[in-house]
Design a protein around this motif. Structure first.
Motif, PDB file in Angstrom:
ATOM      1  N   ALA A 103       0.828  -1.213   0.000  1.00  0.00           N
ATOM      2  CA  ALA A 103       0.000   0.000   0.000  1.00  0.00           C
ATOM      3  C   ALA A 103       0.859   1.258   0.000  1.00  0.00           C
ATOM      4  O   ALA A 103       0.500   2.272  -0.590  1.00  0.00           O
ATOM      5  CB  ALA A 103      -0.934   0.004   1.211  1.00  0.00           C
ATOM      6  N   LYS A 104       2.012   1.189   0.672  1.00  0.00           N
ATOM      7  CA  LYS A 104       2.891   2.360   0.755  1.00  0.00           C
ATOM      8  C   LYS A 104       4.012   2.335  -0.275  1.00  0.00           C
ATOM      9  O   LYS A 104       4.424   3.371  -0.773  1.00  0.00           O
ATOM     10  CB  LYS A 104       3.528   2.431   2.152  1.00  0.00           C
ATOM     11  CG  LYS A 104       2.548   2.671   3.279  1.00  0.00           C
ATOM     12  CD  LYS A 104       3.294   2.696   4.589  1.00  0.00           C
ATOM     13  CE  LYS A 104       2.328   2.795   5.765  1.00  0.00           C
ATOM     14  NZ  LYS A 104       3.022   2.627   7.034  1.00  0.00           N
ATOM     15  N   GLY A 107       9.520  -0.212  -6.915  1.00  0.00           N
ATOM     16  CA  GLY A 107       9.931   0.206  -8.251  1.00  0.00           C
ATOM     17  C   GLY A 107      10.560  -0.902  -9.075  1.00  0.00           C
ATOM     18  O   GLY A 107      11.009  -0.671 -10.199  1.00  0.00           O
ATOM     19  N   PHE A 108      10.586  -2.130  -8.522  1.00  0.00           N
ATOM     20  CA  PHE A 108      11.292  -3.219  -9.195  1.00  0.00           C
ATOM     21  C   PHE A 108      10.682  -3.577 -10.545  1.00  0.00           C
ATOM     22  O   PHE A 108      11.400  -3.724 -11.535  1.00  0.00           O
ATOM     23  CB  PHE A 108      11.352  -4.453  -8.279  1.00  0.00           C
ATOM     24  CG  PHE A 108      12.286  -5.515  -8.750  1.00  0.00           C
ATOM     25  CD1 PHE A 108      13.646  -5.281  -8.829  1.00  0.00           C
ATOM     26  CD2 PHE A 108      11.807  -6.763  -9.113  1.00  0.00           C
ATOM     27  CE1 PHE A 108      14.520  -6.268  -9.259  1.00  0.00           C
ATOM     28  CE2 PHE A 108      12.669  -7.756  -9.539  1.00  0.00           C
ATOM     29  CZ  PHE A 108      14.027  -7.508  -9.621  1.00  0.00           C
ATOM     30  N   PHE A 130      11.703   3.434   2.200  1.00  0.00           N
ATOM     31  CA  PHE A 130      10.551   2.557   2.203  1.00  0.00           C
ATOM     32  C   PHE A 130      10.120   2.278   3.634  1.00  0.00           C
ATOM     33  O   PHE A 130      10.897   2.424   4.575  1.00  0.00           O
ATOM     34  CB  PHE A 130      10.883   1.250   1.466  1.00  0.00           C
ATOM     35  CG  PHE A 130      11.215   1.481   0.017  1.00  0.00           C
ATOM     36  CD1 PHE A 130      10.217   1.606  -0.930  1.00  0.00           C
ATOM     37  CD2 PHE A 130      12.530   1.604  -0.397  1.00  0.00           C
ATOM     38  CE1 PHE A 130      10.513   1.843  -2.264  1.00  0.00           C
ATOM     39  CE2 PHE A 130      12.847   1.839  -1.725  1.00  0.00           C
ATOM     40  CZ  PHE A 130      11.830   1.957  -2.661  1.00  0.00           C
ATOM     41  N   SER A 131       8.872   1.842   3.778  1.00  0.00           N
ATOM     42  CA  SER A 131       8.283   1.651   5.104  1.00  0.00           C
ATOM     43  C   SER A 131       9.004   0.586   5.926  1.00  0.00           C
ATOM     44  O   SER A 131       8.932   0.599   7.147  1.00  0.00           O
ATOM     45  CB  SER A 131       6.802   1.286   4.974  1.00  0.00           C
ATOM     46  OG  SER A 131       6.650   0.066   4.280  1.00  0.00           O
ATOM     47  N   ASN A 132       9.731  -0.313   5.286  1.00  0.00           N
ATOM     48  CA  ASN A 132      10.434  -1.364   6.024  1.00  0.00           C
ATOM     49  C   ASN A 132      11.863  -0.966   6.406  1.00  0.00           C
ATOM     50  O   ASN A 132      12.612  -1.778   6.927  1.00  0.00           O
ATOM     51  CB  ASN A 132      10.462  -2.656   5.205  1.00  0.00           C
ATOM     52  CG  ASN A 132      11.218  -2.506   3.905  1.00  0.00           C
ATOM     53  OD1 ASN A 132      11.667  -1.418   3.563  1.00  0.00           O
ATOM     54  ND2 ASN A 132      11.352  -3.581   3.165  1.00  0.00           N
ATOM     55  N   GLY A 133      12.243   0.281   6.126  1.00  0.00           N
ATOM     56  CA  GLY A 133      13.579   0.754   6.470  1.00  0.00           C
ATOM     57  C   GLY A 133      14.585   0.689   5.343  1.00  0.00           C
ATOM     58  O   GLY A 133      15.701   1.187   5.470  1.00  0.00           O
ATOM     59  N   PHE A 134      14.245   0.074   4.217  1.00  0.00           N
ATOM     60  CA  PHE A 134      15.153   0.030   3.082  1.00  0.00           C
ATOM     61  C   PHE A 134      15.369   1.456   2.577  1.00  0.00           C
ATOM     62  O   PHE A 134      14.456   2.276   2.589  1.00  0.00           O
ATOM     63  CB  PHE A 134      14.577  -0.790   1.930  1.00  0.00           C
ATOM     64  CG  PHE A 134      14.555  -2.286   2.137  1.00  0.00           C
ATOM     65  CD1 PHE A 134      14.698  -2.866   3.384  1.00  0.00           C
ATOM     66  CD2 PHE A 134      14.380  -3.126   1.057  1.00  0.00           C
ATOM     67  CE1 PHE A 134      14.665  -4.235   3.557  1.00  0.00           C
ATOM     68  CE2 PHE A 134      14.346  -4.500   1.217  1.00  0.00           C
ATOM     69  CZ  PHE A 134      14.486  -5.061   2.464  1.00  0.00           C
TER      70      PHE A 134
END
Length: 198
Positions: A12-13, A18-19, A185-189
């Motif tokens: 959703a976020k 972009g892959f 990104f929302s997961n910290g990446f």
């Protein structure tokens, strides 16, 4: 230990980070054997539900191509090449891509995308008829040294590693990177896109 499944992107976020749009912008993938075997391991263990590169022509480099495992379901997409000098590998890949296009009745070269990188690209890379995604530390370093890389996209995963292979062995390889964009990104990446100016 860090597991990729513990840090998934939030669709959703983040979408897919972009892959898929990136893969659609390139004509082929060149990766080293170690990277290939890692991705194959993700498939075999169920971490990856399917080959993450879809139908993108993929070329795996190995000094011992006869020892590379090639599952039947990847035989149409993946080809194993003997590793060599980056220029030689690139010429072989371009020749195979041209032959594939010819057999499909498509003319010309490349994916039809504008391959202008915004300036700073080296001549050797900018003359190439195809946009190729190069993956795997040793393979990326070889292509950087041969001045065949115009753009680098690095994604940093928030994990502490006890060991590993550095992406850049030579500080000069880092010095040619000019930051163009940073995404989080929302997961910290954190993903940084660089123009490579040789």
């Amino acid at each position: 230990s860090f597991q990729l499944e513990n840090a998934p992107l939030d669709p959703a976020k983040d979408g897919d980070g972009g892959f898929s749009s990136f893969l659609a912008s390139v004509d082929a993938l060149i990766m080293g054997r170690t990277t290939y075997e890692t991705v194959l391991g993700f498939l075999e263990s169920g971490i990856a539900p399917s080959w993450p590169y879809g139908e993108l022509p993929t070329f795996v480099l190995s000094t011992r191509p006869e020892g590379v495992k090639l599952p039947e379901h990847l035989a149409e997409t993946v080809e194993v090449l003997r590793g060599g000098e980056a220029e030689e590998v690139m010429a072989a890949v371009e020749s195979r891509l041209a032959a594939r296009q010819k057999s499909k009745g498509a003319g010309g070269g490349g994916n039809g995308k504008d391959s202008d990188d915004g300036g700073g690209a080296n001549e050797a890379a900018s003359r190439r008829p195809y946009d190729v995604y190069v993956d795997g530390g040793d393979t990326v370093r070889r292509f950087l040294d041969a001045r065949l890389v115009r753009r680098a996209i690095l994604t940093v995963v928030p994990a502490t590693l006890g060991e590993g292979t550095p992406l850049f062995n030579d500080p000069k390889q880092r010095e040619v990177l000019e930051e163009v964009e940073v995404r989080t990104f929302s997961n910290g990446f954190v993903q940084t896109t660089y123009c490579v100016a040789h």
